[in-house]
Design a protein around this motif. Sequence first.
Motif, PDB file in Angstrom:
ATOM      1  N   VAL A   1       0.874  -1.193   0.000  1.00 42.64           N
ATOM      2  CA  VAL A   1       0.000   0.000   0.000  1.00 42.64           C
ATOM      3  C   VAL A   1       0.906   1.236   0.000  1.00 42.64           C
ATOM      4  N   HIS A   2       0.512   2.275  -0.702  1.00 42.76           N
ATOM      5  CA  HIS A   2       1.319   3.497  -0.759  1.00 42.76           C
ATOM      6  C   HIS A   2       1.501   4.044   0.663  1.00 42.76           C
ATOM      7  N   PRO A   3       2.747   4.449   1.042  1.00 42.82           N
ATOM      8  CA  PRO A   3       2.996   4.897   2.428  1.00 42.82           C
ATOM      9  C   PRO A   3       2.019   5.961   2.912  1.00 42.82           C
ATOM     10  N   GLU A   4       1.691   6.896   2.038  1.00 36.95           N
ATOM     11  CA  GLU A   4       0.789   7.978   2.448  1.00 36.95           C
ATOM     12  C   GLU A   4      -0.565   7.410   2.893  1.00 36.95           C
ATOM     13  N   THR A   5      -1.023   6.387   2.176  1.00 35.29           N
ATOM     14  CA  THR A   5      -2.304   5.756   2.536  1.00 35.29           C
ATOM     15  C   THR A   5      -2.118   4.863   3.763  1.00 35.29           C
ATOM     16  N   ALA A   6      -1.010   4.132   3.787  1.00 39.27           N
ATOM     17  CA  ALA A   6      -0.771   3.204   4.907  1.00 39.27           C
ATOM     18  C   ALA A   6      -0.711   3.952   6.237  1.00 39.27           C
ATOM     19  N   TRP A   7      -0.040   5.111   6.227  1.00 41.45           N
ATOM     20  CA  TRP A   7       0.092   5.857   7.486  1.00 41.45           C
ATOM     21  C   TRP A   7      -1.236   6.446   7.966  1.00 41.45           C
ATOM     22  N   LEU A   8      -2.251   6.477   7.094  1.00 38.25           N
ATOM     23  CA  LEU A   8      -3.574   6.952   7.546  1.00 38.25           C
ATOM     24  C   LEU A   8      -4.141   6.024   8.613  1.00 38.25           C
ATOM     25  N   LEU A   9      -3.594   4.767   8.625  1.00 40.58           N
ATOM     26  CA  LEU A   9      -4.044   3.811   9.655  1.00 40.58           C
ATOM     27  C   LEU A   9      -3.592   4.249  11.053  1.00 40.58           C
ATOM     28  N   ALA A  10      -2.728   5.264  11.104  1.00 40.97           N
ATOM     29  CA  ALA A  10      -2.320   5.808  12.411  1.00 40.97           C
ATOM     30  C   ALA A  10      -3.529   6.398  13.137  1.00 40.97           C
ATOM     31  N   SER A  11      -4.602   6.661  12.391  1.00 45.25           N
ATOM     32  CA  SER A  11      -5.820   7.168  13.054  1.00 45.25           C
ATOM     33  C   SER A  11      -6.345   6.151  14.066  1.00 45.25           C
ATOM     34  N   LEU A  12      -5.941   4.864  13.911  1.00 44.36           N
ATOM     35  CA  LEU A  12      -6.352   3.837  14.888  1.00 44.36           C
ATOM     36  C   LEU A  12      -5.741   4.100  16.267  1.00 44.36           C
ATOM     37  N   TRP A  13      -4.680   4.918  16.324  1.00 43.53           N
ATOM     38  CA  TRP A  13      -4.068   5.246  17.621  1.00 43.53           C
ATOM     39  C   TRP A  13      -5.074   5.970  18.511  1.00 43.53           C
ATOM     40  N   LEU A  14      -6.055   6.594  17.836  1.00 41.48           N
ATOM     41  CA  LEU A  14      -7.080   7.322  18.607  1.00 41.48           C
ATOM     42  C   LEU A  14      -7.876   6.398  19.525  1.00 41.48           C
ATOM     43  N   LEU A  15      -7.842   5.094  19.222  1.00 43.37           N
ATOM     44  CA  LEU A  15      -8.588   4.146  20.079  1.00 43.37           C
ATOM     45  C   LEU A  15      -7.951   4.046  21.462  1.00 43.37           C
ATOM     46  N   LYS A  16      -6.652   4.364  21.549  1.00 45.34           N
ATOM     47  CA  LYS A  16      -5.941   4.180  22.819  1.00 45.34           C
ATOM     48  C   LYS A  16      -6.555   4.939  23.987  1.00 45.34           C
ATOM     49  N   PRO A  17      -6.892   6.222  23.828  1.00 42.96           N
ATOM     50  CA  PRO A  17      -7.447   6.912  25.002  1.00 42.96           C
ATOM     51  C   PRO A  17      -8.867   6.478  25.353  1.00 42.96           C
ATOM     52  N   THR A  18      -9.541   5.722  24.470  1.00 39.38           N
ATOM     53  CA  THR A  18     -10.950   5.401  24.745  1.00 39.38           C
ATOM     54  C   THR A  18     -11.110   4.620  26.046  1.00 39.38           C
ATOM     55  N   ALA A  19     -10.120   3.733  26.347  1.00 42.61           N
ATOM     56  CA  ALA A  19     -10.226   2.933  27.571  1.00 42.61           C
ATOM     57  C   ALA A  19     -10.233   3.819  28.807  1.00 42.61           C
ATOM     58  N   ALA A  20      -9.639   5.034  28.661  1.00 46.81           N
ATOM     59  CA  ALA A  20      -9.535   5.913  29.827  1.00 46.81           C
ATOM     60  C   ALA A  20     -10.740   6.848  29.952  1.00 46.81           C
ATOM     61  N   ILE A  21     -11.679   6.795  28.991  1.00 45.80           N
ATOM     62  CA  ILE A  21     -12.846   7.694  29.081  1.00 45.80           C
ATOM     63  C   ILE A  21     -13.885   7.036  29.996  1.00 45.80           C
ATOM     64  N   PRO A  22     -14.112   7.586  31.211  1.00 46.49           N
ATOM     65  CA  PRO A  22     -14.995   6.899  32.146  1.00 46.49           C
ATOM     66  C   PRO A  22     -16.437   6.806  31.662  1.00 46.49           C
ATOM     67  N   GLY A  23     -16.894   7.833  30.925  1.00 47.35           N
ATOM     68  CA  GLY A  23     -18.291   7.854  30.472  1.00 47.35           C
ATOM     69  C   GLY A  23     -18.614   6.722  29.499  1.00 47.35           C
TER      70      GLY A  23
END
Length: 379
Positions: free
Chosen positions: A107-129
Amino acid sequence: MLQYPNKHSLAQLGPLSARSYRILKYAVLAVGLMTMTAMTVPNFHARSWTLLDIILWCCLGFFFCELAVKFWVGAESGRGPRYLVSVDGLIDILAVLPIPIALLAGVHPETAWLLASLWLLKPTAAIPGLALLGRVISIEARALTSVLAIFLIILLLAAVALHVVEGAAQPKQFGTLPRSLWWAVTTLTTTGYGDAVPETLLGRTIAGLVMICGLGVFGLLTGILATGFAAEQRRRDFIRNWDLVTEVPFLRDLDAPAVIELTRMLRRIDLPERSVVVRRGRPGDCMYFIASGEVEVKLEPRPIRLGSGAFFGEMALLDNSPRTATVTTTAPTTLLALEVADFRTFTAQHPTLAQAFEQEAARRKTAIKGDVPGGKTVG
Ligand code: CMP
């Protein structure tokens, strides 16, 4: 579920405290996401591709180390595989694996690095609500499913109706059922892009009805979630208050049904040091039990301190008179407040408790008048 932070966590292994580690992690996350965004902007991309690439690889390396250390720590206590299949573990895996896999797959690097948006899942475990929302959804699943079913039924009926009524006149917008469905979704959700508008009288009448139904469906959804949240919050408060109520010696003689009733009435209030709880001369609307901490009753010539298990604010309620003194916290304090209406209901149903309040109030009044030390902790 193995969760960060815990006593075996990465932060405790290194010199960083759990808090500084969390700040570092969120800083890496923010830098990573900003770099990913910059990568999609042609200007940045052309000038600093190598730098952006290095930053992204560093962020990925950081998250990979986190995953490795968590697994290693988990493995030491025999919970490594369990961590990998836990929500926390799956989120950590999703943060590191998809990008190299996509790059290896060509996959083209520019497109592949868009998967970095999955890092946003990390803080979800810390959201108490979120945990609360999950519980509300699971409790209200039946009601929510019913509303969803109603939504789908109206959606399909509206799409079919408009396909039949408008299909011939506007084949581009309503000629097929999928096209009609698009119109039904935007209308039922009251979004209404205006790209497909019925022209016949019958079509417009149906559209009006669909819009009204849309409002009704979303009203229902909001109502179910709001009452679900309120009920869940009440349940949580009940459990927390129950423990606190049983700590108040004055209430220990109450039978279980009375404790349940009182627990439902009490409202927990957490206060920092030096907070004024009641002010002298003001009308009384509540009385308070001290679950933990300490308050000072400002009396002349000597103030009096009341500690955990004591109560105050009952005099104004009993006599229907203004507050006799100002009461301030001297340490972080947890109070259980009983509103005046609940106070009257409860004391009417439990005359022995009412008598005990009256006796203590009388003793306190004598202490004020006669300057007799009245500062013993009531319990
Ligand atoms: P209230 O008058 O409603 O508000 C101030 C509260 O201070 C009062 O109720 C009592 O609960 C408390 N208080 C007043 N005098 C004394 C006393 N002598 N000893 C302990 N508490 C007191």
